[in-house]
Design an enzyme around this catalytic site. Sequence first.
Site, mmCIF file in Angstrom:
data_model
loop_
_atom_site.group_PDB
_atom_site.id
_atom_site.type_symbol
_atom_site.label_atom_id
_atom_site.label_comp_id
_atom_site.label_asym_id
_atom_site.label_seq_id
_atom_site.Cartn_x
_atom_site.Cartn_y
_atom_site.Cartn_z
ATOM 1 N N SER A 1 -0.958 -1.222 -4.446
ATOM 2 C CA SER A 1 -0.986 -2.303 -3.465
ATOM 3 C C SER A 1 -0.666 -1.689 -2.122
ATOM 4 O O SER A 1 0.087 -0.705 -2.049
ATOM 5 C CB SER A 1 0.061 -3.376 -3.796
ATOM 6 O OG SER A 1 0.241 -4.261 -2.698
ATOM 7 N N TYR B 1 8.986 -5.747 -5.347
ATOM 8 C CA TYR B 1 7.555 -5.570 -5.591
ATOM 9 C C TYR B 1 7.048 -4.281 -4.964
ATOM 10 O O TYR B 1 6.388 -3.468 -5.616
ATOM 11 C CB TYR B 1 6.770 -6.766 -5.045
ATOM 12 C CG TYR B 1 5.273 -6.606 -5.196
ATOM 13 C CD1 TYR B 1 4.682 -6.658 -6.458
ATOM 14 C CD2 TYR B 1 4.454 -6.391 -4.087
ATOM 15 C CE1 TYR B 1 3.306 -6.501 -6.615
ATOM 16 C CE2 TYR B 1 3.085 -6.240 -4.229
ATOM 17 C CZ TYR B 1 2.512 -6.300 -5.498
ATOM 18 O OH TYR B 1 1.159 -6.130 -5.644
#
Length: 261
Positions: A150, A163
Amino acid sequence: MLIGSTETAGQTLQGKVAVVSGSSSGIGAEIGRELASRGAHVVLNYPFLSLGEAADKLAAGFVTDSIAVEADMSTTDGPKRLVDAAVKQFGKIDILVNNAALAVNKPFEEQTLDDWDLLVNLNGRGTFLLTQNTLAHLPKQGSRIVNIVSISAREAPAMQTIYAGSKGMVDSFTKVWAKELPPKYGCTVNAVSPGPTMTEGFAQAGEAFMAEMRPVIEKTPVGSRLGSTAEIAYAVAFLCEPRASWINGAHLMANGGLYID
């Protein structure tokens, strides 16, 4: 159960077996669809029984014989269960796409140990264990491992401490494995980093969330929009192609230039 029809001759991934974790919807489902369209037998994955009917239906729509397997990547035995089912059905694994992941968006002060366990166990440990269990079933040459990371791993946005950290772990896995694994297993190891992408989750997030995301989206050089799942899947499939055999250790940014390393 085996579902789907036979391959079409001449496809670039014909006869390959691809395992895609977290693939009953969103980016993972589109990756499965793209790989199947190129001739691969796809092993889809879903974490809960309640998702089984939809996952089976998805696999049945592929142009190749494909299956859907219930296995929770956040558990210690789920990754092995997925690998065992794939090998039992197809005898090998040519392509592994580590896609299963979750995000929690909270101020740092509000993030909890439950959040930590949820994200680190799935995003980090799940990727670790699924890859480790897959290695013995890779062919001696030509196999592919693709990790979905990501832009959060490198852009470091606010409210994504855990995250971003868990995806940073997968980013580092990719670099280490790209050096360590190819000499032993004849594979390549690469990563793809999506930016904001129009998935079912985004579509259901509501107007308030989209209003918060709008300034971020508008900074994307290629266009002020969310990416599509098909655009991410194409990037993954490119790395799985036989002609991508000399690409190893790459981190492909599939986010319209929102983040450039």
